[in-house]
Design an enzyme around this catalytic site. Structure first.
Site, PDB file in Angstrom:
ATOM      1  N   ASP A  21      39.397  56.721  46.218  1.00 33.40           N
ATOM      2  CA  ASP A  21      39.815  56.060  47.562  1.00 33.40           C
ATOM      3  C   ASP A  21      38.700  55.779  48.466  1.00 33.40           C
ATOM      4  O   ASP A  21      37.832  56.617  48.250  1.00 33.40           O
ATOM      5  CB  ASP A  21      40.799  56.967  48.077  1.00 33.40           C
ATOM      6  CG  ASP A  21      41.862  56.246  49.142  1.00 33.40           C
ATOM      7  OD1 ASP A  21      41.653  55.174  49.415  1.00 33.40           O
ATOM      8  OD2 ASP A  21      42.428  56.955  50.041  1.00 33.40           O
ATOM      9  N   HIS A  38      35.212  47.198  46.764  1.00 34.58           N
ATOM     10  CA  HIS A  38      35.746  47.251  45.492  1.00 34.58           C
ATOM     11  C   HIS A  38      34.713  47.027  44.373  1.00 34.58           C
ATOM     12  O   HIS A  38      34.591  47.689  43.405  1.00 34.58           O
ATOM     13  CB  HIS A  38      36.973  46.366  45.338  1.00 34.58           C
ATOM     14  CG  HIS A  38      38.094  46.536  45.994  1.00 34.58           C
ATOM     15  ND1 HIS A  38      38.816  47.793  46.313  1.00 34.58           N
ATOM     16  CD2 HIS A  38      38.956  45.853  46.944  1.00 34.58           C
ATOM     17  CE1 HIS A  38      39.626  48.005  47.280  1.00 34.58           C
ATOM     18  NE2 HIS A  38      39.769  46.753  47.411  1.00 34.58           N
ATOM     19  N   LEU A 132      35.047  60.245  24.349  1.00 29.41           N
ATOM     20  CA  LEU A 132      35.781  60.079  25.770  1.00 29.41           C
ATOM     21  C   LEU A 132      37.092  59.374  25.813  1.00 29.41           C
ATOM     22  O   LEU A 132      37.157  58.018  25.254  1.00 29.41           O
ATOM     23  CB  LEU A 132      34.852  59.469  26.760  1.00 29.41           C
ATOM     24  CG  LEU A 132      35.281  59.348  28.118  1.00 29.41           C
ATOM     25  CD1 LEU A 132      35.836  60.726  28.763  1.00 29.41           C
ATOM     26  CD2 LEU A 132      34.417  58.693  29.297  1.00 29.41           C
TER      27      LEU A 132
HETATM   28  C1  FPP Z   1      41.390  52.450  46.719  1.00 28.02           C
HETATM   29  O1  FPP Z   1      40.349  52.003  47.991  1.00 28.02           O
HETATM   30  C2  FPP Z   1      40.904  51.569  45.711  1.00 28.02           C
HETATM   31  C3  FPP Z   1      41.471  50.572  45.107  1.00 28.02           C
HETATM   32  C4  FPP Z   1      42.948  50.410  45.481  1.00 28.02           C
HETATM   33  C5  FPP Z   1      40.986  49.978  44.133  1.00 28.02           C
HETATM   34  C6  FPP Z   1      40.443  50.883  42.871  1.00 28.02           C
HETATM   35  C7  FPP Z   1      39.442  50.016  42.215  1.00 28.02           C
HETATM   36  C8  FPP Z   1      38.025  50.130  41.789  1.00 28.02           C
HETATM   37  C9  FPP Z   1      37.393  51.712  42.269  1.00 28.02           C
HETATM   38  C10 FPP Z   1      37.290  49.121  41.444  1.00 28.02           C
HETATM   39  C11 FPP Z   1      37.244  48.939  39.718  1.00 28.02           C
HETATM   40  C12 FPP Z   1      37.823  49.701  38.857  1.00 28.02           C
HETATM   41  C13 FPP Z   1      37.991  49.531  37.732  1.00 28.02           C
HETATM   42  C14 FPP Z   1      38.700  50.288  36.738  1.00 28.02           C
HETATM   43  C15 FPP Z   1      36.879  48.214  37.031  1.00 28.02           C
HETATM   44  P1  FPP Z   1      41.009  51.504  49.310  1.00 28.02           P
HETATM   45  O2  FPP Z   1      40.739  50.053  49.285  1.00 28.02           O
HETATM   46  O3  FPP Z   1      42.320  51.903  49.558  1.00 28.02           O
HETATM   47  O4  FPP Z   1      40.171  52.110  50.192  1.00 28.02           O
HETATM   48  P2  FPP Z   1      40.501  52.419  52.041  1.00 28.02           P
HETATM   49  O5  FPP Z   1      41.328  53.542  51.900  1.00 28.02           O
HETATM   50  O6  FPP Z   1      39.155  52.606  52.432  1.00 28.02           O
HETATM   51  O7  FPP Z   1      41.060  51.109  52.586  1.00 28.02           O
END
Ligand code: FPP
Length: 251
Positions: A21, A38, A132
Site C-alpha cells: 500500500d 504504481h 520461490l
Molecule cells: C495500493 O496502493 C497498490 C495497488 C492497488 C496496486 C499494487 C500494484 C503494484 C505494486 C504494482 C505492480 C505489481 C505487480 C505484481 C507487477 P494505493 O494506490 O492504494 O496507494 P494509496 O493508499 O497511497 O492511494
C-alpha cells in the site's frame, strides 16, 4: 543492504504475504500521477523478490489488485492493467531463470484475454520451480476465496462425493487458494494503515502481522529486514501457553 550475522541466523518465515500500500500517496507527494507510483511499486516488487531469494523465504504472496480495486477511476485501472501486462511480458523469463514459480490467485475471468493468456503462459513456463513460490493476488478477495471453497464443497455434496459431516477445517483449507503452501508466517502491510482489507482471511488465522508507515515504492531490504527481525523475536503460541511450548521444545 547491511544485515548483521545474528539476523542472518534468525528464524525466517517460510511464507511472507504483503499488502503493498501507498503507491498513490508516494506519487502525490511528488506531484505526479498515481500511475507513476504504481510503476515505482513494480520496481519494489523486484526488490522484495530479490530479498526472498537471498533470505531463503520459500513463498511470497503479493496483493496486487483487490476485487474492490475495479471500482477505482478508469484511468487508474487502465494504467494498472498496462503495468501488469508489461510486467508479464518483461519479467517472466528472468523469474524462470532464477527458479521462481509464478501463479495468480483471484477472479482471472475479469481480465482481458491478453492478460489472462500471459498469466497462463507464466504459470506454465515456471511450473517446475521450487526455489520461490510467488503468488500474485489479482482481482482477489478473501471472502470470495472462502465462498468459492464453500461452493466447491456444496457441489461435491450435491454430487454425492462428500458427506456434510465430513466437512472439517482440513476439507475447507484444501479448497482455498494456496492450499498447497504453508499458511503465511508473516504478513506485512506498508503505507500506515493497520488492517487486513479482505486479503487471505482464512490463511492469516495465525499469521504474525507487521505494519510500517513506509510507502510501498520506498520499501527496500532494510525495511524487510526490520520485519524479519521483529518476527524472529515473537513467540508464536498457536493458542497454547508459553510453558507448553517450552515443554514441547524440550528433548
Ligand atoms: C495500493 O496502493 C497498490 C495497488 C492497488 C496496486 C499494487 C500494484 C503494484 C505494486 C504494482 C505492480 C505489481 C505487480 C505484481 C507487477 P494505493 O494506490 O492504494 O496507494 P494509496 O493508499 O497511497 O492511494
Amino acid at each position: 543492504m547491511t544485515a548483521d550475522p545474528a539476523s542472518m541466523e534468525a528464524p525466517v518465515p517460510r511464507h511472507l504475504a504483503i499488502i503493498m500500500d501507498g503507491n498513490g500517496r508516494w506519487a502525490q507527494r511528488r506531484r505526479r500521477p498515481r500511475a507513476i507510483g504504481h510503476r515505482a511499486g513494480a520496481r519494489a516488487v523486484n526488490r522484495v523478490i530479490d530479498f526472498c531469494l537471498q533470505r531463503g523465504i520459500g513463498a511470497l504472496t503479493l496483493f496486487a489488485f483487490s476485487s474492490e480495486n475495479w471500482g477505482r477511476p478508469v484511468e487508474e485501472v487502465g494504467a494498472l492493467m498496462k503495468l501488469f501486462l508489461n510486467a508479464l511480458e518483461r519479467e517472466v523469463d528472468e523469474l524462470d531463470r532464477r527458479g521462481v514459480r509464478v501463479r495468480f490467485i483471484g477472479e482471472r475471468a475479469l481480465f482481458t484475454d491478453a492478460i489472462r493468456d500471459r498469466m497462463v503462459a507464466a504459470e506454465q513456463q515456471t511450473a517446475g520451480h521450487q526455489r520461490l513460490h510467488l503468488s500474485i493476488a489479482a482481482s482477489y478477495g478473501g471472502r470470495q476465496d472462502i465462498a468459492a471453497a464453500a461452493r466447491a464443497l456444496a457441489a461435491e455434496v450435491a454430487a454425492g462425493r462428500l458427506r456434510p459431516e465430513d466437512i472439517d477445517e482440513a476439507a475447507v483449507a484444501a479448497r482455498m487458494a494456496l492450499a498447497d503452501l504453508p499458511a503465511p508466517d508473516l504478513f506485512i502491510r506498508t503505507g500506515g494503515d493497520q488492517r487486513v482489507s479482505n486479503f487471505l482471511l482464512w490463511q492469516l488465522a495465525y499469521t504474525e502481522l507487521w505494519f510500517t508507515e513506509t510507502l510501498w515504492p520506498d520499501v527496500d531490504a532494510d525495511v524487510l529486514q526490520q520485519a524479519l527481525d521483529e518476527y524472529a523475536g515473537r513467540e508464536r503460541r498457536f493458542g497454547l501457553t508459553s510453558a507448553q511450548l517450552g515443554a514441547e521444545a524440550a528433548p
